[in-house]
Design an enzyme around this catalytic site. Sequence first.
Site, mmCIF file in Angstrom:
data_model
loop_
_atom_site.group_PDB
_atom_site.id
_atom_site.type_symbol
_atom_site.label_atom_id
_atom_site.label_comp_id
_atom_site.label_asym_id
_atom_site.label_seq_id
_atom_site.Cartn_x
_atom_site.Cartn_y
_atom_site.Cartn_z
ATOM 1 N N CYS A 159 49.027 63.753 22.910
ATOM 2 C CA CYS A 159 47.772 63.741 22.161
ATOM 3 C C CYS A 159 47.801 62.670 21.072
ATOM 4 C CB CYS A 159 47.533 65.100 21.529
ATOM 5 S SG CYS A 159 47.419 66.433 22.724
ATOM 6 N N GLY A 170 50.640 66.769 19.032
ATOM 7 C CA GLY A 170 50.087 67.820 19.882
ATOM 8 C C GLY A 170 51.162 68.359 20.784
ATOM 9 N N SER A 171 50.993 69.585 21.260
ATOM 10 C CA SER A 171 52.039 70.226 22.045
ATOM 11 C C SER A 171 52.250 69.547 23.384
ATOM 12 C CB SER A 171 51.678 71.696 22.278
ATOM 13 O OG SER A 171 50.453 71.808 22.956
ATOM 14 N N CYS A 172 51.268 68.794 23.862
ATOM 15 C CA CYS A 172 51.431 68.133 25.151
ATOM 16 C C CYS A 172 52.333 66.927 25.050
ATOM 17 C CB CYS A 172 50.078 67.707 25.703
ATOM 18 S SG CYS A 172 49.259 66.458 24.689
ATOM 19 N N GLY A 173 52.611 66.450 23.839
ATOM 20 C CA GLY A 173 53.474 65.291 23.692
ATOM 21 C C GLY A 173 52.758 63.985 23.924
#
Length: 266
Positions: free
Chosen positions: A115, A110-113
Amino acid sequence: MQITPAGALDTQVVRIGLGERSTERRLLPEEAAIAFEVNGRNYAVMMATPVDLADFALGFMLSEQIINAAPDILELSVRESEHGWLVGLWLEEDCVRRARQRVRLRTAEGSCGLCGLQSLAQVHRPLPLVDQSLPIADSALFAALASLRDHQPLNASTGGFHAAAFCDRHGYIRVLREDVGRHNALDKLIGALRSEALSPGEGFFLLTSRCSYELVEKTAIAGCPLLVTVSTATSLAVERAKACGLTLVALARSDAMLELSSASAV
């Protein structure tokens, strides 16, 4: 003839009005799959705008704490494929071990690093304390916000990009990166600063997005003491900012802003 900027796509659209329709051309934000490989093995697949990908790779690896510095990347390649873009990274062996350990913690990228991490404790992993020795006047925050729009060419063309800017202590925007994803824009900015040998500790970050906890974490890991966001911040973002001594300012407007966390809160 209008030149289509990199990161935007010229598309034919139908404008719907009251009782009429018309055809026109419109620039849309480009979004593509960006696959990161570390020493030949898949690490993550991100959805992002395929510009400034070298900055993206460097900033993402720093934010993920896979590398400590740019020289840890021995080789970096970027190439377009049929289904997206492939960014190949060859790292020092210690960094490769960190990458493999990180992949084992993931159940999905995920882009949040964060997820998909199996351990909920990772949400509260320790963050480095930020250095708050550089005084930044409130006027600098308003000055940076006032000039922000002038530094966003892709958003001006499409209306669909987030921006992450590095501003010096006086509020001058020194570097800015844009992306359809807010996390990606910040990673690109962090990578650009490292490439240009600019210290995040000598100014502050200004983001056009809502502030969630992962943006706080990326800012702290980068060593920036102050984060300003145009939209609001989540409760966990404030909690994480207080824990690492990061000054967090949200809901930045031309006449007022809200300081939600400061160095004195540590």
